[in-house]
Design an enzyme around this catalytic site. Structure first.
Site, PDB file in Angstrom:
ATOM      1  N   GLY A   1      45.835 135.733  53.850  1.00 58.62           N
ATOM      2  CA  GLY A   1      45.433 134.340  53.672  1.00 58.62           C
ATOM      3  C   GLY A   1      46.142 133.433  54.645  1.00 58.62           C
ATOM      4  CB  ALA A   2      48.165 134.185  57.503  1.00 58.66           C
TER       5      ALA A   2
ATOM      6  CB  SER B   1      43.174 127.904  56.874  1.00 61.47           C
ATOM      7  OG  SER B   1      42.784 128.519  55.659  1.00 61.47           O
ATOM      8  N   GLY B   2      45.705 126.720  55.846  1.00 59.32           N
ATOM      9  CA  GLY B   2      46.497 126.282  54.701  1.00 59.32           C
ATOM     10  C   GLY B   2      47.959 126.669  54.765  1.00 59.32           C
ATOM     11  CB  ILE B   3      50.520 127.172  52.090  1.00 61.44           C
ATOM     12  CG1 ILE B   3      49.963 128.317  51.236  1.00 61.44           C
ATOM     13  CG2 ILE B   3      50.244 125.820  51.447  1.00 61.44           C
ATOM     14  CD1 ILE B   3      50.654 128.437  49.883  1.00 61.44           C
ATOM     15  N   GLY B   4      49.335 129.480  54.225  1.00 57.34           N
ATOM     16  CA  GLY B   4      49.578 130.759  54.883  1.00 57.34           C
ATOM     17  C   GLY B   4      49.816 130.599  56.365  1.00 57.34           C
TER      18      GLY B   4
ATOM     19  CB  SER C   1      48.429 128.833  40.490  1.00 61.60           C
ATOM     20  OG  SER C   1      48.044 127.536  40.056  1.00 61.60           O
TER      21      SER C   1
ATOM     22  CE1 TYR D   1      43.419 130.108  42.154  1.00 60.28           C
ATOM     23  CE2 TYR D   1      44.317 128.549  40.561  1.00 60.28           C
ATOM     24  CZ  TYR D   1      44.382 129.184  41.790  1.00 60.28           C
ATOM     25  OH  TYR D   1      45.399 128.890  42.647  1.00 60.28           O
TER      26      TYR D   1
END
Length: 285
Positions: free
Chosen positions: A21-22, A24-27, A142, A169
């Site tokens: 998950g790298a 975009s975003g926090i990744g 989460s 989720y």
């Protein structure tokens, strides 16, 4: 379909972090921080162009895999083992919210597969190398785990209301925490889960509730991706964590609040056994 975008064999003395998950975003933010700190970062994502761009920008290696397909997860694991003589950290950061219920080609509800079964399988396949490297597994969870509820007779959400995907989720993140606690109990490696905070990214972009929130706040809700990446980069870094393996963090505060089922050791053991069976691997390490 897998796409091995950029493959290089890494020297055995280079600290290696695999970040899913790298793209975009926090990744992506955490990957850049770790690379700046001297690690070789293997950038794993679903989107070929974004994954390649992030890897190129930070001097890492790019691999593309779709976690909606377990055969791609198995292929990814083999490529990672072939190319990385050591794995110091596996950061399971891929996953997301699925607003409309659907199933993968493997026959599992998409949230269950992308957020739990796929990272479970990838971790298990890479685990011998992680153990050899005295490494660590870090999984993005989460605070939504608090409204999760594991029902072994309905892991695929065929019997319960969908509620825009939020209940599934939350349950997938509860499963993440249970997986990490079992991994810590069953293996010699360090394993941690964490809540990054309520981050303002593209998370849940196809969710009606998230679109409403974005409209009402003008896109200013939550913390930045830079701030959300801090616990991911810190827990994936070279420093000693200082709390027992299996700990769940709320950002960087250990012992975050969890749903009651997270503390049910017997249920967690059954979840481990069930997950192993669903992805067709032995439950014993």
């Amino acid at each position: 379909m897998t796409d091995d975008v950029q493959a290089v064999h890494q020297p055995s003395d280079l600290r290696t972090v695999i970040m899913t998950g790298a793209s975009s975003g926090i990744g992506a933010k955490a990957a850049a921080t770790l690379a700046e700190g001297g690690a070789h970062v293997v950038v794993v994502g679903r989107n070929t162009a974004r994954t390649k761009e992030v890897a190129s920008r930070i001097g890492g290696t790019a691999h593309v895999a779709d976690f909606d397909r377990l055969d791609e997860v198995r292929d990814l694991a083999q490529r990672l083992l072939d190319e990385n003589p050591r794995i110091d950290v596996l950061a399971n950061n891929a996953g997301g919210l699925v607003s409309h219920r659907s199933e993968t080609t493997d026959g599992f509800e998409r949230t269950l597969q992308s957020n739990h079964l796929a990272p479970f399988l990838l971790t298990r396949l890479l685990l011998p190398r992680i153990v050899e490297s005295a490494g660590r597994v870090v999984s993005t969870s989460s605070t939504a785990n608090l409204f999760g509820r594991v029902r072994l007779d309905d892991l695929n959400w065929r019997k319960r209301p969908w509620a825009g995907g939020w209940l599934a989720y939350g349950t997938s993140k509860l499963l993440t925490n249970m997986f990490i606690s079992q991994l810590a109990a069953r293996s010699p490696i360090q394993a941690y889960a964490f809540h990054p905070g309520f981050v303002s990214t593209s998370f849940g972009s196809d969710s009606a509730s998230m679109r409403v929130l974005n409209t009402l706040t003008g896109g200013s809700y939550g913390i930045s991706a830079d701030a959300g990446a801090v616990p991911l980069a810190t827990l994936s870094g070279p420093t000693t964590v200082g709390v027992p393996s299996g700990t769940y963090f709320d950002q960087l505060k250990p012992y975050g609040r969890q749903a009651p089922q997270a503390k049910d050791r017997i249920l967690a053991e059954v979840v481990w056994e069930t997950s192993s069976r669903l992805v067709s691997i032995p439950s014993d390490l």
